[in-house]
Design a protein around this motif. Structure first.
Motif, PDB file in Angstrom:
ATOM      1  N   PRO A  77     -11.774  -6.631 -18.477  1.00 44.51           N
ATOM      2  CA  PRO A  77     -11.259  -6.926 -17.137  1.00 44.51           C
ATOM      3  C   PRO A  77     -10.513  -5.763 -16.496  1.00 44.51           C
ATOM      4  O   PRO A  77     -10.087  -5.889 -15.352  1.00 44.51           O
ATOM      5  CB  PRO A  77     -10.289  -8.076 -17.414  1.00 44.51           C
ATOM      6  CG  PRO A  77      -9.742  -7.757 -18.782  1.00 44.51           C
ATOM      7  CD  PRO A  77     -10.886  -7.146 -19.541  1.00 44.51           C
ATOM      8  N   ALA A  78     -10.353  -4.638 -17.211  1.00 42.39           N
ATOM      9  CA  ALA A  78      -9.445  -3.598 -16.719  1.00 42.39           C
ATOM     10  C   ALA A  78     -10.078  -2.225 -16.557  1.00 42.39           C
ATOM     11  O   ALA A  78      -9.802  -1.521 -15.580  1.00 42.39           O
ATOM     12  CB  ALA A  78      -8.243  -3.481 -17.665  1.00 42.39           C
ATOM     13  N   ALA A  79     -10.914  -1.806 -17.493  1.00 42.69           N
ATOM     14  CA  ALA A  79     -11.395  -0.425 -17.507  1.00 42.69           C
ATOM     15  C   ALA A  79     -12.633  -0.238 -16.648  1.00 42.69           C
ATOM     16  O   ALA A  79     -13.330  -1.196 -16.305  1.00 42.69           O
ATOM     17  CB  ALA A  79     -11.682   0.012 -18.943  1.00 42.69           C
ATOM     18  N   ASP A  80     -12.921   1.029 -16.316  1.00 41.92           N
ATOM     19  CA  ASP A  80     -14.135   1.415 -15.605  1.00 41.92           C
ATOM     20  C   ASP A  80     -15.041   2.194 -16.563  1.00 41.92           C
ATOM     21  O   ASP A  80     -14.565   2.836 -17.504  1.00 41.92           O
ATOM     22  CB  ASP A  80     -13.812   2.295 -14.401  1.00 41.92           C
ATOM     23  CG  ASP A  80     -13.027   1.566 -13.326  1.00 41.92           C
ATOM     24  OD1 ASP A  80     -12.826   0.344 -13.446  1.00 41.92           O
ATOM     25  OD2 ASP A  80     -12.593   2.240 -12.374  1.00 41.92           O
ATOM     26  N   TYR A  81     -16.342   2.164 -16.277  1.00 45.16           N
ATOM     27  CA  TYR A  81     -17.332   2.803 -17.148  1.00 45.16           C
ATOM     28  C   TYR A  81     -18.380   3.544 -16.332  1.00 45.16           C
ATOM     29  O   TYR A  81     -18.714   3.140 -15.220  1.00 45.16           O
ATOM     30  CB  TYR A  81     -18.068   1.750 -17.989  1.00 45.16           C
ATOM     31  CG  TYR A  81     -17.208   1.030 -18.992  1.00 45.16           C
ATOM     32  CD1 TYR A  81     -17.161   1.435 -20.308  1.00 45.16           C
ATOM     33  CD2 TYR A  81     -16.437  -0.070 -18.601  1.00 45.16           C
ATOM     34  CE1 TYR A  81     -16.363   0.769 -21.237  1.00 45.16           C
ATOM     35  CE2 TYR A  81     -15.638  -0.734 -19.517  1.00 45.16           C
ATOM     36  CZ  TYR A  81     -15.604  -0.313 -20.837  1.00 45.16           C
ATOM     37  OH  TYR A  81     -14.805  -0.971 -21.743  1.00 45.16           O
ATOM     38  N   ASP A  82     -18.931   4.584 -16.935  1.00 44.03           N
ATOM     39  CA  ASP A  82     -20.171   5.167 -16.456  1.00 44.03           C
ATOM     40  C   ASP A  82     -21.277   4.812 -17.425  1.00 44.03           C
ATOM     41  O   ASP A  82     -21.079   4.811 -18.652  1.00 44.03           O
ATOM     42  CB  ASP A  82     -20.072   6.694 -16.345  1.00 44.03           C
ATOM     43  CG  ASP A  82     -19.350   7.147 -15.090  1.00 44.03           C
ATOM     44  OD1 ASP A  82     -19.187   6.330 -14.167  1.00 44.03           O
ATOM     45  OD2 ASP A  82     -18.938   8.324 -15.036  1.00 44.03           O
ATOM     46  N   VAL A  83     -22.450   4.495 -16.873  1.00 42.89           N
ATOM     47  CA  VAL A  83     -23.651   4.258 -17.671  1.00 42.89           C
ATOM     48  C   VAL A  83     -24.615   5.408 -17.394  1.00 42.89           C
ATOM     49  O   VAL A  83     -24.913   5.703 -16.227  1.00 42.89           O
ATOM     50  CB  VAL A  83     -24.330   2.922 -17.320  1.00 42.89           C
ATOM     51  CG1 VAL A  83     -25.549   2.684 -18.204  1.00 42.89           C
ATOM     52  CG2 VAL A  83     -23.335   1.769 -17.438  1.00 42.89           C
ATOM     53  N   GLN A  84     -25.065   6.041 -18.453  1.00 40.70           N
ATOM     54  CA  GLN A  84     -25.973   7.183 -18.326  1.00 40.70           C
ATOM     55  C   GLN A  84     -27.260   6.895 -19.076  1.00 40.70           C
ATOM     56  O   GLN A  84     -27.233   6.412 -20.205  1.00 40.70           O
ATOM     57  CB  GLN A  84     -25.301   8.448 -18.878  1.00 40.70           C
ATOM     58  CG  GLN A  84     -24.034   8.821 -18.118  1.00 40.70           C
ATOM     59  CD  GLN A  84     -23.080   9.693 -18.904  1.00 40.70           C
ATOM     60  OE1 GLN A  84     -23.309   9.999 -20.069  1.00 40.70           O
ATOM     61  NE2 GLN A  84     -21.988  10.088 -18.272  1.00 40.70           N
ATOM     62  N   VAL A  85     -28.374   7.165 -18.439  1.00 39.18           N
ATOM     63  CA  VAL A  85     -29.683   6.984 -19.054  1.00 39.18           C
ATOM     64  C   VAL A  85     -30.412   8.317 -19.015  1.00 39.18           C
ATOM     65  O   VAL A  85     -30.513   8.943 -17.948  1.00 39.18           O
ATOM     66  CB  VAL A  85     -30.509   5.898 -18.339  1.00 39.18           C
ATOM     67  CG1 VAL A  85     -31.917   5.810 -18.936  1.00 39.18           C
ATOM     68  CG2 VAL A  85     -29.816   4.543 -18.435  1.00 39.18           C
ATOM     69  N   ASP A  86     -30.841   8.764 -20.166  1.00 38.60           N
ATOM     70  CA  ASP A  86     -31.554  10.035 -20.297  1.00 38.60           C
ATOM     71  C   ASP A  86     -30.774  11.177 -19.649  1.00 38.60           C
ATOM     72  O   ASP A  86     -31.331  12.058 -18.990  1.00 38.60           O
ATOM     73  CB  ASP A  86     -32.956   9.926 -19.690  1.00 38.60           C
ATOM     74  CG  ASP A  86     -33.812   8.887 -20.405  1.00 38.60           C
ATOM     75  OD1 ASP A  86     -33.583   8.664 -21.604  1.00 38.60           O
ATOM     76  OD2 ASP A  86     -34.686   8.291 -19.752  1.00 38.60           O
ATOM     77  N   GLY A  87     -29.447  11.137 -19.819  1.00 39.14           N
ATOM     78  CA  GLY A  87     -28.598  12.227 -19.371  1.00 39.14           C
ATOM     79  C   GLY A  87     -28.106  12.141 -17.950  1.00 39.14           C
ATOM     80  O   GLY A  87     -27.299  12.981 -17.531  1.00 39.14           O
ATOM     81  N   ALA A  88     -28.523  11.147 -17.184  1.00 41.24           N
ATOM     82  CA  ALA A  88     -28.110  11.013 -15.782  1.00 41.24           C
ATOM     83  C   ALA A  88     -27.284   9.745 -15.601  1.00 41.24           C
ATOM     84  O   ALA A  88     -27.632   8.678 -16.133  1.00 41.24           O
ATOM     85  CB  ALA A  88     -29.324  10.973 -14.858  1.00 41.24           C
ATOM     86  N   THR A  89     -26.184   9.833 -14.852  1.00 43.35           N
ATOM     87  CA  THR A  89     -25.370   8.660 -14.560  1.00 43.35           C
ATOM     88  C   THR A  89     -26.109   7.765 -13.567  1.00 43.35           C
ATOM     89  O   THR A  89     -26.464   8.199 -12.471  1.00 43.35           O
ATOM     90  CB  THR A  89     -24.010   9.074 -13.980  1.00 43.35           C
ATOM     91  OG1 THR A  89     -23.316   9.868 -14.952  1.00 43.35           O
ATOM     92  CG2 THR A  89     -23.164   7.850 -13.651  1.00 43.35           C
ATOM     93  N   VAL A  90     -26.333   6.521 -13.958  1.00 42.03           N
ATOM     94  CA  VAL A  90     -27.101   5.592 -13.124  1.00 42.03           C
ATOM     95  C   VAL A  90     -26.249   4.446 -12.594  1.00 42.03           C
ATOM     96  O   VAL A  90     -26.698   3.682 -11.740  1.00 42.03           O
ATOM     97  CB  VAL A  90     -28.313   5.027 -13.891  1.00 42.03           C
ATOM     98  CG1 VAL A  90     -29.288   6.136 -14.249  1.00 42.03           C
ATOM     99  CG2 VAL A  90     -27.863   4.272 -15.141  1.00 42.03           C
ATOM    100  N   ALA A  91     -25.027   4.296 -13.093  1.00 40.78           N
ATOM    101  CA  ALA A  91     -24.151   3.221 -12.603  1.00 40.78           C
ATOM    102  C   ALA A  91     -22.722   3.509 -13.000  1.00 40.78           C
ATOM    103  O   ALA A  91     -22.460   4.114 -14.047  1.00 40.78           O
ATOM    104  CB  ALA A  91     -24.579   1.859 -13.148  1.00 40.78           C
TER     105      ALA A  91
END
Length: 365
Positions: A77-91
């Motif tokens: 409920p608190a932290a933020d994240y980056d999602v990376q696929v094949d080396g690129a941030t997608v979300a």
């Protein structure tokens, strides 16, 4: 460093955006062998089988999935994240709560996926339930660990506090959203050296004195051994795979950056003496934990650089050949992050300087 956010962090011691991705409430569970069997992480996590729990900033998870979509199972409920696929941030996921976040529209084939916790939320416990594949796909064997390992120990400057901000004036909410440990000098340096890493940083904390004298009953050393920062007495259980060849310690800004306030038990002299004593003890703890082959790099800057250098000099004189002092060169830094913290540009400059400095050290990679 002066900030309302640091005060919030000290007090704690006593939606989805980008690129057209979608969120779904539930998904098939990861492999029954447990999340740790399908993901690689170097961070301090508590393995509960079906989930991995953690608190420190910059914790990352890496996996491999075959198919046209990958789901990310989270409860946070608190932290933020980056999602990376094949080396690129997608979300970028903003305080996602309990959810499975889907990245769809991938080419049909094998993909590497990486999830990284951006900010420091020591009052909260984060949970990761693994990566999942869409129907017809599969979760593949986890990526191999890297042979090089680096641990970064510090405060908000190491955590990447407000480093993506476009202004030094920030609300608490802006600090949360603009802090990204994945582009901190530590994370950048480690990736340049192809190393796994931990960013064990806690904003507002000092070696013996916290920012502006806050929460005097605790300091950074109170929390260092924990995986879950908000659980008193918690101790991280090293699975035996964390054996860093280099540990970088950058603590002291909060001890000395603000004047001693009425009611604090310090004079300038007693604070300096207590800092040096605690620093020496902390280095001894690290040496005992990691053994004689690990290089300990003690970072000094500003008003506390001389104290750090003295501690290192005394330790070297006592026979420790693998402890070194690095005077942080702040030339050209714009300090344009929230509340005069390092900007993303500053972190890149510091990563350049640290990487160059490490090249001259006899690290046993």
């Amino acid at each position: 460093m002066p900030s309302p956010w640091s005060r919030m962090l000290l007090a704690s011691a006593a939606s989805v955006v980008l690129l057209g991705t979608t969120t779904q409430a539930a998904a098939a569970a990861p492999d029954a062998k447990g999340v740790s069997a399908t993901v690689h992480t170097a961070g301090r996590v508590q393995d509960a089988g079906d989930v991995l729990r953690y608190s420190w900033p910059g914790v990352y998870f890496e996996g491999r999935v075959r198919g046209t979509a990958v789901g990310v199972v989270l409860d946070d409920p608190a932290a933020d994240y980056d999602v990376q696929v094949d080396g690129a941030t997608v979300a970028t996921l903003v305080a996602p709560g309990s959810t499975t976040h889907w990245i769809r529209g991938l080419r049909d084939g094998a993909h590497t996926v990486r999830l990284v916790k951006r900010n420091d939320t020591p009052w909260s416990t984060s949970s990761f339930g693994g990566f999942v594949a869409a129907p017809g796909g599969a979760v593949l064997a986890r990526p191999a660990a890297r042979s090089r390992q680096i641990e970064f120990i510090g405060d908000s400057l190491t955590a990447g506090y407000g480093n993506l901000s476009s202004s030094r004036d920030c609300t608490d909410e802006q600090v949360k959203r603009t802090t990204n440990a994945d582009v901190s000098y530590g994370a950048l340096t480690a990736r340049r050296l192809h190393a796994d890493y931990q960013v064990n940083a806690y904003s507002g904390q000092g070696m013996v004195r916290n920012y502006n004298g806050g929460s005097p009953e605790v300091n950074y050393r109170t929390f260092y051994d924990r995986a879950l920062l908000n659980v008193p007495g918690d101790v991280w259980q090293n699975p035996g795979t964390w054996r860093p060849q280099l540990v970088v310690v950058h603590l002291g800004t909060n001890d000395f950056s603000t004047p001693i306030t009425p009611g604090e038990p310090w004079t300038d002299e007693s604070l300096a003496a207590a800092y040096r004593g605690a620093y020496a003890g902390f280095l001894e703890k690290l040496r005992t934990r990691h053994g004689p082959g690990t290089t300990l790099l003690a970072v000094g800057a500003g008003s506390f650089a001389g104290h750090v250098e003295q501690v290192v000099r005394e330790r070297v004189a006592a026979g420790d050949r693998r402890v070194r002092f690095w005077r942080l060169d702040d030339t050209g830094l714009d300090l344009a992050g929230c509340h005069w913290h390092y900007s993303a540009r500053d972190h890149r400059l510091l990563a350049d300087r640290l990487t160059a400095h490490l090249a001259d050290l006899p690290i046993r990679w």
